[in-house]
Design a protein around this motif. Structure first.
Motif, PDB file in Angstrom:
ATOM      1  N   THR A   1       0.837  -1.208   0.000  1.00  0.00           N
ATOM      2  CA  THR A   1       0.000   0.000   0.000  1.00  0.00           C
ATOM      3  C   THR A   1       0.867   1.251   0.000  1.00  0.00           C
ATOM      4  O   THR A   1       0.616   2.202  -0.750  1.00  0.00           O
ATOM      5  CB  THR A   1      -0.929   0.000   1.222  1.00  0.00           C
ATOM      6  N   ASP A   2       1.909   1.249   0.807  1.00  0.00           N
ATOM      7  CA  ASP A   2       2.826   2.384   0.873  1.00  0.00           C
ATOM      8  C   ASP A   2       3.508   2.601  -0.468  1.00  0.00           C
ATOM      9  O   ASP A   2       3.614   3.733  -0.960  1.00  0.00           O
ATOM     10  CB  ASP A   2       3.864   2.118   1.960  1.00  0.00           C
ATOM     11  N   ALA A   3       3.957   1.524  -1.103  1.00  0.00           N
ATOM     12  CA  ALA A   3       4.646   1.635  -2.395  1.00  0.00           C
ATOM     13  C   ALA A   3       3.718   2.149  -3.484  1.00  0.00           C
ATOM     14  O   ALA A   3       4.149   2.874  -4.388  1.00  0.00           O
ATOM     15  CB  ALA A   3       5.218   0.275  -2.780  1.00  0.00           C
ATOM     16  N   LEU A   4       2.437   1.793  -3.417  1.00  0.00           N
ATOM     17  CA  LEU A   4       1.487   2.275  -4.426  1.00  0.00           C
ATOM     18  C   LEU A   4       1.438   3.796  -4.464  1.00  0.00           C
ATOM     19  O   LEU A   4       1.324   4.399  -5.536  1.00  0.00           O
ATOM     20  CB  LEU A   4       0.084   1.737  -4.121  1.00  0.00           C
ATOM     21  N   LEU A   5       1.535   4.420  -3.294  1.00  0.00           N
ATOM     22  CA  LEU A   5       1.404   5.871  -3.232  1.00  0.00           C
ATOM     23  C   LEU A   5       2.725   6.584  -3.505  1.00  0.00           C
ATOM     24  O   LEU A   5       2.755   7.604  -4.185  1.00  0.00           O
ATOM     25  CB  LEU A   5       0.862   6.292  -1.868  1.00  0.00           C
ATOM     26  N   TYR A   6       3.817   6.030  -3.012  1.00  0.00           N
ATOM     27  CA  TYR A   6       5.066   6.788  -2.988  1.00  0.00           C
ATOM     28  C   TYR A   6       6.128   6.339  -3.982  1.00  0.00           C
ATOM     29  O   TYR A   6       7.087   7.080  -4.217  1.00  0.00           O
ATOM     30  CB  TYR A   6       5.670   6.737  -1.585  1.00  0.00           C
TER      31      TYR A   6
ATOM     32  N   GLU B   1      -7.473   9.513  -6.947  1.00  0.00           N
ATOM     33  CA  GLU B   1      -6.811  10.458  -7.853  1.00  0.00           C
ATOM     34  C   GLU B   1      -5.785   9.749  -8.733  1.00  0.00           C
ATOM     35  O   GLU B   1      -5.660  10.048  -9.925  1.00  0.00           O
ATOM     36  CB  GLU B   1      -6.148  11.568  -7.039  1.00  0.00           C
ATOM     37  N   LEU B   2      -5.062   8.784  -8.153  1.00  0.00           N
ATOM     38  CA  LEU B   2      -4.119   8.013  -8.958  1.00  0.00           C
ATOM     39  C   LEU B   2      -4.849   7.211 -10.031  1.00  0.00           C
ATOM     40  O   LEU B   2      -4.407   7.148 -11.184  1.00  0.00           O
ATOM     41  CB  LEU B   2      -3.331   7.066  -8.064  1.00  0.00           C
ATOM     42  N   ALA B   3      -5.964   6.591  -9.656  1.00  0.00           N
ATOM     43  CA  ALA B   3      -6.728   5.798 -10.622  1.00  0.00           C
ATOM     44  C   ALA B   3      -7.271   6.677 -11.739  1.00  0.00           C
ATOM     45  O   ALA B   3      -7.231   6.297 -12.917  1.00  0.00           O
ATOM     46  CB  ALA B   3      -7.857   5.062  -9.908  1.00  0.00           C
ATOM     47  N   ALA B   4      -7.755   7.870 -11.375  1.00  0.00           N
ATOM     48  CA  ALA B   4      -8.287   8.784 -12.388  1.00  0.00           C
ATOM     49  C   ALA B   4      -7.184   9.231 -13.335  1.00  0.00           C
ATOM     50  O   ALA B   4      -7.405   9.388 -14.544  1.00  0.00           O
ATOM     51  CB  ALA B   4      -8.937   9.988 -11.715  1.00  0.00           C
ATOM     52  N   ALA B   5      -5.982   9.423 -12.808  1.00  0.00           N
ATOM     53  CA  ALA B   5      -4.871   9.868 -13.649  1.00  0.00           C
ATOM     54  C   ALA B   5      -4.460   8.804 -14.654  1.00  0.00           C
ATOM     55  O   ALA B   5      -3.867   9.115 -15.695  1.00  0.00           O
ATOM     56  CB  ALA B   5      -3.671  10.240 -12.780  1.00  0.00           C
ATOM     57  N   ARG B   6      -4.782   7.554 -14.375  1.00  0.00           N
ATOM     58  CA  ARG B   6      -4.407   6.474 -15.283  1.00  0.00           C
ATOM     59  C   ARG B   6      -5.489   6.182 -16.314  1.00  0.00           C
ATOM     60  O   ARG B   6      -5.308   5.335 -17.191  1.00  0.00           O
ATOM     61  CB  ARG B   6      -4.093   5.206 -14.493  1.00  0.00           C
ATOM     62  N   GLN B   7      -6.621   6.883 -16.197  1.00  0.00           N
ATOM     63  CA  GLN B   7      -7.665   6.742 -17.194  1.00  0.00           C
ATOM     64  C   GLN B   7      -7.329   7.609 -18.401  1.00  0.00           C
ATOM     65  O   GLN B   7      -6.545   8.533 -18.316  1.00  0.00           O
ATOM     66  CB  GLN B   7      -9.021   7.171 -16.617  1.00  0.00           C
ATOM     67  N   PRO B   8      -7.938   7.329 -19.576  1.00  0.00           N
ATOM     68  CA  PRO B   8      -7.736   8.226 -20.715  1.00  0.00           C
ATOM     69  C   PRO B   8      -8.036   9.656 -20.317  1.00  0.00           C
ATOM     70  O   PRO B   8      -9.115   9.975 -19.825  1.00  0.00           O
ATOM     71  CB  PRO B   8      -8.747   7.709 -21.750  1.00  0.00           C
TER      72      PRO B   8
END
Length: 586
Positions: A176-181, A209-216
């Motif tokens: 979980t920590d690695a996913l964010l940082y 926000e990370l998931a949204a950034a990976r969307q088209p």
């Protein structure tokens, strides 16, 4: 079986740090005997910065004996006593790569749920005397984790730690920590993280926000692009100043003039997105050149830009522009740059400004009119009076070219004429904004004085717009983010005290300070702090990216390599220094 080795508590106190006072509860010490654990705290414990620590989802911090052994070896230290990492529970067992978000444990009379990894925070480094500790905790996958109190009760050293329920998705604290940082996060793990109800609200928001950034992505509006299809994103303009010639100067009001700039060599200019700004470098008297940022106020051509500048009586650069700049003069320009840009889409748009804050929104309006954009549009502008209403005829003409435009003008010191139904006297209020009928799904863009944007943003949120739908642009320095630091009076930015540096010039464009670099400062962040420029940071080691700043011009190097590089055209000022003359949007 895992065991609770030590219960550590400490109340917040003021600590002197680098000439400042930090209010912190990171100093924890072991206590003997049973301690009552309540929903928000252990008996005798407290947190100094409740924005980043404490609360229901961060009531108890856990750190492991095995990590103590690791850091004693890595740091070469034998003085790491229980509680020095700021943890409440020192435990034998429960490694970060095995404990999962949502796991529940019974310790003594109480039951707890794992909610998130430790947040990256400079204060653990302050406590240990290891400034890079926040980065090391992430890089070595040893952050520790927070617990929520499910059942209150007494705990004490020696209590067994019993797993009572395994969390859904079985996503470990370390993952979980690695996913964010850390870079290149696993998208499948990101989706799993969003399915864990126990994950704290702050981390849920970060992962959304990370998931949204990976969307088209929705691309910023460009000519002819209204179909919603995806286009490759152009590379940002290469930083660097280039000379441009003043083609003409057009007075807009008694205090605002537009400056039209042409290329000197006929080469095409970098494309500017509506809402972006230019850095302008201009010689001011006998002093060194000064740099200021000004928003583009129209759609640029291949050979020219337009900026519009308000004359500030005490402003060196604006005074020079209004009193001495002439057609034919050369000025140095860098950019365009800035993230406050008009986005593509189908939702209604509200462009809301006051005074000279109209300039970036006017560029957006030009682009919308050029493409005959079909989206419903609200243009809301506040000015002192008719004489000081810049671009009044220009905006009125542009709005007439749109199929569904609504214009509202507020004069704070003049009564409208009978034929001006769209003009009212006074400032916008919550009822008047509600009466304008802005839809709750609109994208709002605000620019003006900070108090104006705070008020209007509040009105829009109260009538149903979500915070992420409201974008703001500040011409002045952004509000500081200095977690835990006791606020003091905010002096005006100034040259740093002490001997002048001999390194490359560093310009903080928003603050109007240009000063030579000196190795006496460990980072660009420390140089900014020495100038009393408002800064934004949290970890100070290149992990959290709170300090990310647009790099308008120049090159930097990282003294501490960040765990994840920022996007092109930006820099982490907390761990970098200049290698050439540099201009920062700070």
């Amino acid at each position: 079986m895992a065991t609770l080795l030590s219960v550590n508590v400490g109340l917040p106190k003021d600590v002197s740090w680098r000439g400042r006072t930090v209010h912190t509860g990171v100093w924890k010490s072991p206590v003997q005997g049973p301690r009552m654990v309540r929903r928000l705290n252990i008996e005798g414990d407290g947190q100094g910065d409740l924005a980043g620590h404490g609360g229901e989802f961060r009531a108890v911090l856990v750190y492991q004996l095995e990590s103590y052994h690791h850091w004693r070896r890595h740091l070469g230290r034998d003085d790491l006593t229980f509680g020095i990492f700021g943890e409440n529970f020192t435990v034998d067992g429960l490694p970060d790569d095995e404990v999962c978000i949502g796991d529940r444990y019974r310790i003594g009379e109480a039951e707890f749920e794992v909610t998130q990894p430790r947040v990256t925070c400079y204060r653990v480094g302050m406590r240990l005397g290891e400034p890079g500790m926040a980065s090391l905790l992430v890089a070595h996958h040893r952050p520790g984790f927070y617990l929520r109190v499910i059942t209150e009760g007494r705990v004490q050293a020696g209590d067994a730690i019993v797993l009572t329920r395994k969390g859904p998705e079985e996503l470990s604290v370390a993952d979980t920590d690695a996913l964010l940082y850390l870079p290149d996060g696993d998208s499948a793990k990101l989706r799993r993280a969003l399915n864990v109800p126990a994950l704290s609200p702050g981390w849920q928001q970060s992962f959304r926000e990370l998931a949204a950034a990976r969307q088209p992505a929705r691309e910023p509006v460009r000519p002819g692009r209204r179909d919603g299809t995806r286009h490759p994103r152009e590379e940002p303009a290469r930083p660097g100043f280039k000379p441009m010639r003043v083609a003409r100067i057009v007075p807009e009001t008694p205090t605002v003039s537009s400056i039209y700039l042409d290329t000197t060599d006929g080469t095409p200019l970098p494309e500017a997105l509506p809402g972006q700004n230019l850095a302008l470098r201009l010689a001011v008297g006998d002093a060194a050149s000064a740099v200021r940022s000004y928003s583009l106020s129209s759609v640029p051509t291949a050979a020219g830009y337009r900026i519009s500048v308000k004359h500030e009586p005490l402003g060196q650069v604006s005074s020079r522009i209004h009193t001495a700049l002439l057609p034919g003069d050369l000025v140095d320009i860098a950019g365009p740059h800035g993230a406050f840009v008009l986005e593509d889409g189908t939702r209604p748009i509200a462009l809301i400004s006051a005074g000279i804050g109209a300039t970036p929104l006017l560029a957006m309006l030009h682009r919308l009119a050029a493409t005959r954009d079909p989206r419903p549009l609200w243009w809301i502008h506040t000015a002192h009076d008719r004489a000081h209403h810049a671009f009044a005829d220009e905006t009125h003409t542009l709005l007439a070219q749109l199929p569904d435009a609504h214009e509202y003008i507020c004069y704070t010191s003049e009564t409208p004429r009978p034929d001006e139904a769209h003009v009212t006297r006074g400032r916008p209020t919550a009822p008047s904004v509600r009466a304008m009928g802005i839809p709750t799904d609109a994208d709002a863009y605000l620019c003006g004085p900070p108090a104006f944007m705070d008020d209007l943003g509040g009105f829009l949120r109260d009538q149903g717009l979500r915070p992420e739908q409201i974008r703001t642009e500040r011409f002045s320095a952004l509000p500081a983010i200095n977690p835990g630091v006791t606020p003091t009076g905010a002096p005006r930015p100034h040259q740093p005290l002490g001997p002048q540096g001999t390194g490359p010039l560093v310009t903080f464009a928003r603050s109007g300070i240009t000063t030579p670099w000196s190795p006496a400062h460990r980072s660009l962040l420390e140089l900014a702090e020495a100038c009393d420029i408002p800064t934004r940071w949290a970890c100070r080691t290149g992990v959290c990216h709170t300090c990310i700043t647009p790099l308008v011009s120049g090159d930097v190097t990282y003294t501490t390599p960040p765990l994840q590089l920022p996007e092109a055209g930006t820099v982490l000022v907390c761990c970098s220094e200049p290698i050439t003359e540099a201009v920062l949007d700070l």
